[in-house]
Design a protein around this motif. Structure first.
Motif, PDB file in Angstrom:
ATOM      1  N   VAL A  15       0.867  -1.179   0.000  1.00  0.00           N
ATOM      2  CA  VAL A  15       0.000   0.000   0.000  1.00  0.00           C
ATOM      3  C   VAL A  15       0.901   1.225   0.000  1.00  0.00           C
ATOM      4  O   VAL A  15       1.794   1.349   0.844  1.00  0.00           O
ATOM      5  N   LEU A  16       0.675   2.122  -0.935  1.00  0.00           N
ATOM      6  CA  LEU A  16       1.447   3.361  -1.031  1.00  0.00           C
ATOM      7  C   LEU A  16       0.487   4.519  -0.830  1.00  0.00           C
ATOM      8  O   LEU A  16      -0.562   4.579  -1.473  1.00  0.00           O
ATOM      9  N   CYS A  17       0.813   5.417   0.077  1.00  0.00           N
ATOM     10  CA  CYS A  17      -0.070   6.566   0.294  1.00  0.00           C
ATOM     11  C   CYS A  17       0.763   7.810   0.569  1.00  0.00           C
ATOM     12  O   CYS A  17       1.920   7.729   0.972  1.00  0.00           O
ATOM     13  N   VAL A  18       0.154   8.952   0.336  1.00  0.00           N
ATOM     14  CA  VAL A  18       0.769  10.242   0.619  1.00  0.00           C
ATOM     15  C   VAL A  18      -0.090  10.909   1.687  1.00  0.00           C
ATOM     16  O   VAL A  18      -1.297  11.080   1.500  1.00  0.00           O
ATOM     17  N   ILE A  19       0.530  11.242   2.795  1.00  0.00           N
ATOM     18  CA  ILE A  19      -0.181  11.893   3.899  1.00  0.00           C
ATOM     19  C   ILE A  19       0.634  13.090   4.372  1.00  0.00           C
ATOM     20  O   ILE A  19       1.823  13.205   4.051  1.00  0.00           O
ATOM     21  N   ASN A  20       0.020  13.943   5.162  1.00  0.00           N
ATOM     22  CA  ASN A  20       0.807  15.016   5.764  1.00  0.00           C
ATOM     23  C   ASN A  20       1.338  14.542   7.115  1.00  0.00           C
ATOM     24  O   ASN A  20       0.917  13.509   7.636  1.00  0.00           O
ATOM     25  N   ARG A  21       2.246  15.288   7.676  1.00  0.00           N
ATOM     26  CA  ARG A  21       2.922  14.850   8.905  1.00  0.00           C
ATOM     27  C   ARG A  21       1.974  14.729  10.092  1.00  0.00           C
ATOM     28  O   ARG A  21       2.229  13.956  11.015  1.00  0.00           O
ATOM     29  N   GLY A  44      10.396  12.105   3.130  1.00  0.00           N
ATOM     30  CA  GLY A  44       9.941  13.483   3.025  1.00  0.00           C
ATOM     31  C   GLY A  44       9.701  13.841   1.570  1.00  0.00           C
ATOM     32  O   GLY A  44      10.483  13.479   0.702  1.00  0.00           O
ATOM     33  N   ILE A  45       8.609  14.528   1.320  1.00  0.00           N
ATOM     34  CA  ILE A  45       8.267  14.928  -0.038  1.00  0.00           C
ATOM     35  C   ILE A  45       8.082  16.436  -0.044  1.00  0.00           C
ATOM     36  O   ILE A  45       7.429  16.994   0.837  1.00  0.00           O
ATOM     37  N   VAL A  46       8.627  17.094  -1.053  1.00  0.00           N
ATOM     38  CA  VAL A  46       8.514  18.537  -1.151  1.00  0.00           C
ATOM     39  C   VAL A  46       7.215  18.946  -1.822  1.00  0.00           C
ATOM     40  O   VAL A  46       6.552  19.886  -1.419  1.00  0.00           O
ATOM     41  N   GLU A  47       6.799  18.189  -2.847  1.00  0.00           N
ATOM     42  CA  GLU A  47       5.621  18.572  -3.598  1.00  0.00           C
ATOM     43  C   GLU A  47       4.921  17.345  -4.146  1.00  0.00           C
ATOM     44  O   GLU A  47       5.551  16.389  -4.537  1.00  0.00           O
TER      45      GLU A  47
END
Length: 51
Positions: A15-21, A44-47
């Protein structure tokens, strides 16, 4: 996504997801309730963009 476990080559779900901290603690808790032995990688992702 489907992957392979490193030692046994057993097929596993990924499972791959993008979340905020701020969402990270809740996600960790959720993951532990589903699979206590889950592997978690955090980067960490910048954008993030959607096209």
């Amino acid at each position: 996504m489907i992957g392979e476990e490193g030692q046994t080559n057993e097929r596993v779900e990924i499972v791959l997801c993008v979340i905020n901290r701020l969402e990270e603690p809740e996600l960790r808790t959720l993951i532990k309730t589903i699979d206590i032995n889950a592997f978690i990688a955090i980067n960490g992702i910048v954008e993030v963009r959607q096209y």
